[in-house]
Design a protein around this motif. Structure first.
Motif, PDB file in Angstrom:
ATOM      1  N   VAL A  18     -14.592  58.164 120.421  1.00  0.00           N
ATOM      2  CA  VAL A  18     -15.399  58.696 119.320  1.00  0.00           C
ATOM      3  C   VAL A  18     -16.883  58.692 119.667  1.00  0.00           C
ATOM      4  O   VAL A  18     -17.606  59.675 119.438  1.00  0.00           O
ATOM      5  CB  VAL A  18     -15.159  57.889 118.027  1.00  0.00           C
ATOM      6  CG1 VAL A  18     -16.110  58.353 116.923  1.00  0.00           C
ATOM      7  CG2 VAL A  18     -13.712  58.051 117.577  1.00  0.00           C
ATOM      8  N   ALA A  19     -17.354  57.583 120.241  1.00  0.00           N
ATOM      9  CA  ALA A  19     -18.785  57.473 120.551  1.00  0.00           C
ATOM     10  C   ALA A  19     -19.207  58.540 121.568  1.00  0.00           C
ATOM     11  O   ALA A  19     -20.253  59.192 121.415  1.00  0.00           O
ATOM     12  CB  ALA A  19     -19.109  56.078 121.081  1.00  0.00           C
ATOM     13  N   MET A  20     -18.377  58.731 122.599  1.00  0.00           N
ATOM     14  CA  MET A  20     -18.710  59.734 123.599  1.00  0.00           C
ATOM     15  C   MET A  20     -18.631  61.137 123.024  1.00  0.00           C
ATOM     16  O   MET A  20     -19.418  62.013 123.370  1.00  0.00           O
ATOM     17  CB  MET A  20     -17.768  59.599 124.804  1.00  0.00           C
ATOM     18  CG  MET A  20     -17.947  58.317 125.593  1.00  0.00           C
ATOM     19  SD  MET A  20     -19.566  58.205 126.378  1.00  0.00           S
ATOM     20  CE  MET A  20     -19.392  59.407 127.684  1.00  0.00           C
ATOM     21  N   VAL A  21     -17.681  61.377 122.144  1.00  0.00           N
ATOM     22  CA  VAL A  21     -17.549  62.687 121.499  1.00  0.00           C
ATOM     23  C   VAL A  21     -18.791  62.995 120.676  1.00  0.00           C
ATOM     24  O   VAL A  21     -19.328  64.116 120.710  1.00  0.00           O
ATOM     25  CB  VAL A  21     -16.285  62.751 120.621  1.00  0.00           C
ATOM     26  CG1 VAL A  21     -16.297  64.010 119.750  1.00  0.00           C
ATOM     27  CG2 VAL A  21     -15.037  62.730 121.494  1.00  0.00           C
ATOM     28  N   THR A  28     -24.906  68.848 122.996  1.00  0.00           N
ATOM     29  CA  THR A  28     -24.604  70.281 122.934  1.00  0.00           C
ATOM     30  C   THR A  28     -25.398  70.955 121.834  1.00  0.00           C
ATOM     31  O   THR A  28     -25.935  72.058 122.018  1.00  0.00           O
ATOM     32  CB  THR A  28     -23.095  70.491 122.692  1.00  0.00           C
ATOM     33  OG1 THR A  28     -22.343  69.795 123.680  1.00  0.00           O
ATOM     34  CG2 THR A  28     -22.749  71.970 122.750  1.00  0.00           C
ATOM     35  N   PHE A  29     -25.494  70.306 120.701  1.00  0.00           N
ATOM     36  CA  PHE A  29     -26.254  70.842 119.574  1.00  0.00           C
ATOM     37  C   PHE A  29     -27.719  71.062 119.951  1.00  0.00           C
ATOM     38  O   PHE A  29     -28.284  72.147 119.735  1.00  0.00           O
ATOM     39  CB  PHE A  29     -26.137  69.878 118.388  1.00  0.00           C
ATOM     40  CG  PHE A  29     -27.177  70.087 117.311  1.00  0.00           C
ATOM     41  CD1 PHE A  29     -27.239  71.272 116.602  1.00  0.00           C
ATOM     42  CD2 PHE A  29     -28.092  69.088 117.024  1.00  0.00           C
ATOM     43  CE1 PHE A  29     -28.205  71.462 115.613  1.00  0.00           C
ATOM     44  CE2 PHE A  29     -29.053  69.267 116.045  1.00  0.00           C
ATOM     45  CZ  PHE A  29     -29.107  70.455 115.344  1.00  0.00           C
ATOM     46  N   VAL A 195     -23.186  69.218 130.223  1.00  0.00           N
ATOM     47  CA  VAL A 195     -22.069  69.410 131.152  1.00  0.00           C
ATOM     48  C   VAL A 195     -21.684  68.087 131.816  1.00  0.00           C
ATOM     49  O   VAL A 195     -20.490  67.748 131.913  1.00  0.00           O
ATOM     50  CB  VAL A 195     -22.444  70.458 132.221  1.00  0.00           C
ATOM     51  CG1 VAL A 195     -21.440  70.443 133.368  1.00  0.00           C
ATOM     52  CG2 VAL A 195     -22.511  71.850 131.605  1.00  0.00           C
ATOM     53  N   LEU A 196     -22.698  67.324 132.263  1.00  0.00           N
ATOM     54  CA  LEU A 196     -22.409  66.036 132.900  1.00  0.00           C
ATOM     55  C   LEU A 196     -21.782  65.055 131.917  1.00  0.00           C
ATOM     56  O   LEU A 196     -20.872  64.287 132.269  1.00  0.00           O
ATOM     57  CB  LEU A 196     -23.710  65.452 133.481  1.00  0.00           C
ATOM     58  CG  LEU A 196     -24.319  66.234 134.647  1.00  0.00           C
ATOM     59  CD1 LEU A 196     -25.645  65.614 135.058  1.00  0.00           C
ATOM     60  CD2 LEU A 196     -23.358  66.272 135.838  1.00  0.00           C
ATOM     61  N   LEU A 197     -22.257  65.086 130.671  1.00  0.00           N
ATOM     62  CA  LEU A 197     -21.720  64.173 129.660  1.00  0.00           C
ATOM     63  C   LEU A 197     -20.270  64.536 129.323  1.00  0.00           C
ATOM     64  O   LEU A 197     -19.416  63.651 129.161  1.00  0.00           O
ATOM     65  CB  LEU A 197     -22.589  64.209 128.407  1.00  0.00           C
ATOM     66  CG  LEU A 197     -22.246  63.204 127.309  1.00  0.00           C
ATOM     67  CD1 LEU A 197     -22.300  61.776 127.857  1.00  0.00           C
ATOM     68  CD2 LEU A 197     -23.202  63.343 126.138  1.00  0.00           C
ATOM     69  N   ILE A 198     -19.993  65.837 129.209  1.00  0.00           N
ATOM     70  CA  ILE A 198     -18.612  66.260 128.942  1.00  0.00           C
ATOM     71  C   ILE A 198     -17.700  65.839 130.091  1.00  0.00           C
ATOM     72  O   ILE A 198     -16.601  65.302 129.876  1.00  0.00           O
ATOM     73  CB  ILE A 198     -18.558  67.791 128.740  1.00  0.00           C
ATOM     74  CG1 ILE A 198     -19.267  68.183 127.447  1.00  0.00           C
ATOM     75  CG2 ILE A 198     -17.109  68.270 128.707  1.00  0.00           C
ATOM     76  CD1 ILE A 198     -19.462  69.675 127.282  1.00  0.00           C
ATOM     77  N   SER A 297     -16.511  72.379 132.752  1.00  0.00           N
ATOM     78  CA  SER A 297     -16.824  71.005 133.162  1.00  0.00           C
ATOM     79  C   SER A 297     -15.632  70.079 132.975  1.00  0.00           C
ATOM     80  O   SER A 297     -15.362  69.209 133.811  1.00  0.00           O
ATOM     81  CB  SER A 297     -18.035  70.480 132.388  1.00  0.00           C
ATOM     82  OG  SER A 297     -17.784  70.497 130.990  1.00  0.00           O
ATOM     83  N   ALA A 298     -14.883  70.267 131.877  1.00  0.00           N
ATOM     84  CA  ALA A 298     -13.702  69.429 131.655  1.00  0.00           C
ATOM     85  C   ALA A 298     -12.624  69.719 132.688  1.00  0.00           C
ATOM     86  O   ALA A 298     -11.970  68.800 133.207  1.00  0.00           O
ATOM     87  CB  ALA A 298     -13.167  69.662 130.254  1.00  0.00           C
TER      88      ALA A 298
END
Length: 308
Positions: A18-21, A28-29, A195-198, A297-298
């Motif tokens: 959840v935290a990463m999402v 992204t926003f 992208v890196l975070l995803i 990225s995923a």
């Protein structure tokens, strides 16, 4: 491939991270809001260029008793000299290039000066005689005709200077273009971060479920079946951020550009402004861009776990 199972796996992954999402959604926003702002700024620049360049005039400034530049020698342009400039503008040489022209007298120049510099101490030290009378020439095609008019009138007696007003517009548009490029640069940096975070989120999710992935491979699950839930996790989080960014862009255009800047007390009818319709054009672009970046990225992040 059973859609229900795939969606269930994706939902389970979202609940575990959840935290990463939330981080993906926020990054992204912010990044896509910058992208949308840059697109809208470019759209505004194009609209303003179309509006102002068609209205840009050539200004032929006549001598005052204070001028020593151009064709002036500290003497006011005489009626004969003013008439000669008018005759040149009406001549067969220049008439095909000119839509219309009018003269701005000392009194009219002073009135415009007071409106432009209202509240400035300059008004108290300025007199009508110190401001140039000028011919304001509107051209049929400012891009092609300005140089011709300037060349044929600059050397006339009583003319202090001839200016193409588009030069002032070019400076303004240079600043706006610089602001647009800055927004694009920030957007690119934020998109890279998104992208890196995803990718990191998907890798963590895949690492925590590496045993499940191994079992699925042993029972013959295809790579597509294994990676689809992870890709959906990234796409879902990015889509939320994309929709929020699109909503922010629509709100900015509606409440700031249309309601505030478009009000009579601010810009009013001084120029054309982008509207909500333009924002709704950008909205699907942001959603599609967010989904595309998230899926790529995923997909790249989960591919390492699909190797035998």
């Amino acid at each position: 491939m059973r859609l229900g199972l795939v969606l269930g796996e994706a939902a389970q992954g979202l609940r575990r991270n959840v935290a990463m999402v939330i981080s993906v959604v926020l990054v992204t926003f912010i990044s896509l809001t910058f992208v949308g702002a840059a697109i809208l700024l470019q759209m505004q620049i194009v609209q303003m260029k179309g509006y102002w360049y068609d209205r840009a005039q050539v200004a032929i400034y006549l001598c005052t008793s204070f001028d020593t530049t151009g064709n002036c020698s500290s003497a006011e342009a005489t009626p004969d000299q003013i008439a000669a400039v008018k005759a040149q503008l009406e001549s067969a040489t220049l008439k095909p290039y000119i839509k219309h022209f009018q003269i701005e007298t000392h009194a009219e120049a002073y009135k415009n000066f007071k409106q432009q510099f209202a509240g400035s101490p300059l008004v108290a030290f300025t007199t009508p005689a110190s401001l140039n009378e000028s011919y304001r020439v509107t051209l049929n095609d400012p891009n092609k005709d300005a140089a011709i008019v300037i060349e044929d009138t600059k050397g006339l007696a009583g003319v202090q200077d001839v200016e193409d007003q588009r030069a002032y517009l070019d400076q303004i548009f240079s600043v706006l273009n610089a602001a647009s490029l800055t927004a694009i640069g920030l957007a690119v940096l934020m998109l890279i971060a998104a992208v890196l975070l995803i990718a990191t989120t998907i890798r963590l999710s895949a690492f925590s479920r590496r045993r499940e992935i191994g079992i699925m491979r042993l029972v013959g699950a295809s790579n597509r079946y294994i990676q689809t839930p992870f890709i959906l996790e990234g796409v879902f989080a990015a889509l939320i951020g994309s929709v929020l960014a699109g909503g922010a862009i629509v709100a900015i255009v509606q409440f700031f550009v249309k309601d505030y800047l478009g009000s009579p007390t601010v810009l009013g009818s001084a120029t054309t402004l982008i509207g909500p319709a333009d924002a709704w054009v950008v909205f699907p672009i942001l959603v599609a861009l967010g989904a595309l970046l998230a899926s790529l990225s995923a997909g790249a992040a989960i591919s390492r776990y699909l190797k035998v």
